[in-house]
Design an enzyme around this catalytic site. Structure first.
Site, PDB file in Angstrom:
ATOM      1  N   LYS A   1     -38.002  49.769  11.694  1.00  0.00           N
ATOM      2  CA  LYS A   1     -38.920  49.156  13.310  1.00  0.00           C
ATOM      3  C   LYS A   1     -39.962  47.422  12.543  1.00  0.00           C
ATOM      4  O   LYS A   1     -40.206  47.018  11.505  1.00  0.00           O
ATOM      5  CB  LYS A   1     -40.588  49.920  13.329  1.00  0.00           C
ATOM      6  CG  LYS A   1     -41.110  49.385  14.448  1.00  0.00           C
ATOM      7  CD  LYS A   1     -41.806  50.199  14.874  1.00  0.00           C
ATOM      8  CE  LYS A   1     -43.321  50.373  14.179  1.00  0.00           C
ATOM      9  NZ  LYS A   1     -44.464  50.838  14.957  1.00  0.00           N
TER      10      LYS A   1
ATOM     11  N   GLY B   1     -44.480  51.989  22.538  1.00  0.00           N
ATOM     12  CA  GLY B   1     -43.407  50.502  22.533  1.00  0.00           C
ATOM     13  C   GLY B   1     -42.595  51.484  21.744  1.00  0.00           C
ATOM     14  O   GLY B   1     -41.484  51.507  21.452  1.00  0.00           O
ATOM     15  N   THR B   2     -43.401  51.826  19.966  1.00  0.00           N
ATOM     16  CA  THR B   2     -42.888  52.701  19.431  1.00  0.00           C
ATOM     17  C   THR B   2     -41.415  53.824  19.555  1.00  0.00           C
ATOM     18  O   THR B   2     -40.605  53.409  19.570  1.00  0.00           O
ATOM     19  CB  THR B   2     -43.594  52.741  18.291  1.00  0.00           C
ATOM     20  OG1 THR B   2     -44.206  51.575  17.866  1.00  0.00           O
ATOM     21  CG2 THR B   2     -43.449  53.106  16.724  1.00  0.00           C
TER      22      THR B   2
ATOM     23  N   ASP C   1     -41.493  54.785  11.037  1.00  0.00           N
ATOM     24  CA  ASP C   1     -41.326  53.114  10.338  1.00  0.00           C
ATOM     25  C   ASP C   1     -41.685  53.484   9.489  1.00  0.00           C
ATOM     26  O   ASP C   1     -41.242  54.745   8.677  1.00  0.00           O
ATOM     27  CB  ASP C   1     -42.172  52.260  11.328  1.00  0.00           C
ATOM     28  CG  ASP C   1     -43.657  52.797  11.093  1.00  0.00           C
ATOM     29  OD1 ASP C   1     -44.516  53.998  10.377  1.00  0.00           O
ATOM     30  OD2 ASP C   1     -43.834  52.595  11.693  1.00  0.00           O
TER      31      ASP C   1
ATOM     32  N   ARG D   1     -42.016  44.507  13.815  1.00  0.00           N
ATOM     33  CA  ARG D   1     -43.316  44.194  15.071  1.00  0.00           C
ATOM     34  C   ARG D   1     -43.851  42.883  15.264  1.00  0.00           C
ATOM     35  O   ARG D   1     -43.222  42.327  14.065  1.00  0.00           O
ATOM     36  CB  ARG D   1     -44.474  45.083  14.883  1.00  0.00           C
ATOM     37  CG  ARG D   1     -45.261  45.869  16.514  1.00  0.00           C
ATOM     38  CD  ARG D   1     -46.845  46.671  16.161  1.00  0.00           C
ATOM     39  NE  ARG D   1     -46.168  47.226  16.442  1.00  0.00           N
ATOM     40  CZ  ARG D   1     -46.860  48.189  17.193  1.00  0.00           C
ATOM     41  NH1 ARG D   1     -46.491  47.968  18.239  1.00  0.00           N
ATOM     42  NH2 ARG D   1     -46.583  49.588  16.517  1.00  0.00           N
TER      43      ARG D   1
ATOM     44  N   ASP E   1     -45.763  60.922  13.845  1.00  0.00           N
ATOM     45  CA  ASP E   1     -45.646  59.060  14.367  1.00  0.00           C
ATOM     46  C   ASP E   1     -47.328  60.074  14.102  1.00  0.00           C
ATOM     47  O   ASP E   1     -47.822  60.969  14.218  1.00  0.00           O
ATOM     48  CB  ASP E   1     -46.184  58.506  15.141  1.00  0.00           C
ATOM     49  CG  ASP E   1     -46.214  57.192  14.581  1.00  0.00           C
ATOM     50  OD1 ASP E   1     -46.441  56.991  13.551  1.00  0.00           O
ATOM     51  OD2 ASP E   1     -45.150  56.117  15.450  1.00  0.00           O
TER      52      ASP E   1
ATOM     53  N   HIS F   1     -54.819  56.226   9.594  1.00  0.00           N
ATOM     54  CA  HIS F   1     -53.739  55.863   9.483  1.00  0.00           C
ATOM     55  C   HIS F   1     -53.177  55.735   8.064  1.00  0.00           C
ATOM     56  O   HIS F   1     -51.974  55.039   8.098  1.00  0.00           O
ATOM     57  CB  HIS F   1     -53.900  53.955  10.073  1.00  0.00           C
ATOM     58  CG  HIS F   1     -52.860  53.265  10.796  1.00  0.00           C
ATOM     59  ND1 HIS F   1     -52.019  53.720  11.279  1.00  0.00           N
ATOM     60  CD2 HIS F   1     -52.035  52.153  10.243  1.00  0.00           C
ATOM     61  CE1 HIS F   1     -50.611  52.734  11.850  1.00  0.00           C
ATOM     62  NE2 HIS F   1     -50.878  52.018  10.975  1.00  0.00           N
TER      63      HIS F   1
ATOM     64  N   GLY G   1     -74.499  47.607  29.620  1.00  0.00           N
ATOM     65  CA  GLY G   1     -73.845  48.146  28.732  1.00  0.00           C
ATOM     66  C   GLY G   1     -74.481  48.813  27.118  1.00  0.00           C
ATOM     67  O   GLY G   1     -73.814  49.092  26.477  1.00  0.00           O
TER      68      GLY G   1
HETATM   69  C1  R5P Z   1     -48.024  52.424  13.186  1.00  0.00           C
HETATM   70  O1  R5P Z   1     -48.271  51.550  12.532  1.00  0.00           O
HETATM   71  C2  R5P Z   1     -48.609  53.476  14.240  1.00  0.00           C
HETATM   72  O2  R5P Z   1     -48.283  54.429  13.256  1.00  0.00           O
HETATM   73  C3  R5P Z   1     -47.619  54.319  15.348  1.00  0.00           C
HETATM   74  O3  R5P Z   1     -46.685  53.852  15.434  1.00  0.00           O
HETATM   75  C4  R5P Z   1     -48.221  52.565  16.248  1.00  0.00           C
HETATM   76  O4  R5P Z   1     -49.985  52.085  16.312  1.00  0.00           O
HETATM   77  C5  R5P Z   1     -47.825  52.955  18.105  1.00  0.00           C
HETATM   78  O5  R5P Z   1     -48.076  52.371  18.696  1.00  0.00           O
HETATM   79  P1  R5P Z   1     -47.324  52.117  20.156  1.00  0.00           P
HETATM   80  O6  R5P Z   1     -47.441  52.976  20.251  1.00  0.00           O
HETATM   81  O7  R5P Z   1     -48.086  51.178  20.352  1.00  0.00           O
HETATM   82  O8  R5P Z   1     -46.017  51.746  19.725  1.00  0.00           O
END
Ligand code: R5P
Length: 316
Positions: free
Chosen positions: A195, A229-230, A172, A197, A222, A133, A41
């Site tokens: 949102k 999921g978001t 979000d 989580r 985004d 991010h 690996g």
């Molecule tokens: C969250 O803070 C990010 O901006 C995205 O909304 C998030 O990482 C998306 O993740 P997922 O597709 O798993 O909901």
């Protein structure tokens, strides 16, 4: 004018196609190197041409596989420095550990900071990335960081769809600032999802949508799609609240089998993503349109190399 005499652009395993496209834009051939993966690996990288005194640009996204590609990135930087490159600019279109940017619960690591230290420790002189991010992650590095925006190419792709009654939606609170920039650029109003989580199981729930989406074509924006999921959760909520259609534009497509399953059953009509990630373990379906950011990275490399201003690339 760029010449191959002092500039060399190499691509790691995570960004071979993007490197090729960037080089095409710059009129260069990608630098020669090889990566070997041993049975246990571990990785081994070797530069196959002279880099002494050259200014090297290494393109490597760190996803699929995140840890291997990250380690490979470090080994490349080290190899270039030990081979006497004048400087090494890390072009990291997608920085996978950027989400680990805070200690917001006890006894956890700030993973983005650890990675930043490792990149610097390996000898990088500069980082060029895209839609971190959180922009303040730039501060985890002491070396200069250029955090490019994918908003331009993504907005162009959305505009080409000629969508009526467009409303930009931030999924979000964390993305509101960028979503407002999208809205301004597209001349559309803005709505915001509240949102929640819970835990680390990639389950997201939209509690409320702030803004009247009735009769509107919603464009979710985004920085990254992981499990989906978001986006899927808020897309359902948008339709319930009266939106007519839902589209989405996302910079980094960290998509797996799970994401595809979720998308398939979702009301999202079309998803625009960029090519910052190209090593997904799945074939992207037709409803996903990949917009290239190669010209943007090529321009950034050119400007860094010619010591010109990069800020023109950040204009909204
Ligand atoms: C969250 O803070 C990010 O901006 C995205 O909304 C998030 O990482 C998306 O993740 P997922 O597709 O798993 O909901």
């Amino acid at each position: 004018m760029l010449t191959g005499d002092d500039i060399l652009v190499f691509g790691g395993s995570g960004s071979q196609n993007l490197t090729f496209s960037i080089c095409k834009e710059l009129g260069l051939s990608p630098g020669l190197g090889e990566t070997v993966r041993f049975s246990e690996g571990t990785l081994f990288v070797r530069i196959l041409e002279n880099v002494r005194g050259r200014r090297v640009y290494l393109v490597q996204s760190t996803a699929f596989p995140a840890n291997d590609n990250f380690m490979e990135l470090l080994f490349w930087i080290d190899a270039f420095k030990r081979a006497s490159a004048e400087s090494v600019t890390v072009v990291m279109p997608y920085f996978s550990y950027a989400k680990g940017d805070k200690k917001d619960e006890p006894r956890v690591s700030i993973r983005a900071r650890v990675c930043a230290d490792a990149i610097e420790g390996a000898g990088a002189d500069r980082v060029v990335t895209m839609d971190l991010h959180a922009p303040q992650i730039q501060g985890f590095f002491k070396i200069p960081v250029d955090d490019l925006y994918a908003m331009g190419p993504l907005c162009d792709a959305v505009t080409a769809q000629k969508l009526d009654n467009l409303m930009v939606v931030s999924p979000d609170a964390g993305f509101v600032k960028k979503a407002r920039q999208y809205a301004n650029r597209l001349g559309a109003p803005l709505a915001i999802g509240d949102k929640e989580r819970i835990g680390h199981d990639e389950t997201a729930k939209t509690l409320e949508i702030i803004g009247d989406v009735k009769g509107m074509t919603a464009l979710l924006v985004d920085d990254i799609i992981l499990s989906g999921g978001t986006l899927v959760n808020i897309a359902d909520k948008l339709l319930k609240e009266g939106a007519t259609e839902v589209y989405a534009a996302v910079t980094h497509a960290a998509m797996s089998e799970l994401t595809l399953e979720r998308l398939k059953d979702s009301p999202i009509k079309r998803l625009f993503v960029t090519d910052t990630i190209e090593t997904q373990p799945v074939d992207l379906p037709d409803m996903v349109e990949v917009v290239t950011v190669a010209p943007l990275f090529a321009e950034a490399i050119k400007r860094v190399h010619l010591r010109e201003s990069v800020s023109v690339l950040f204009q909204e």
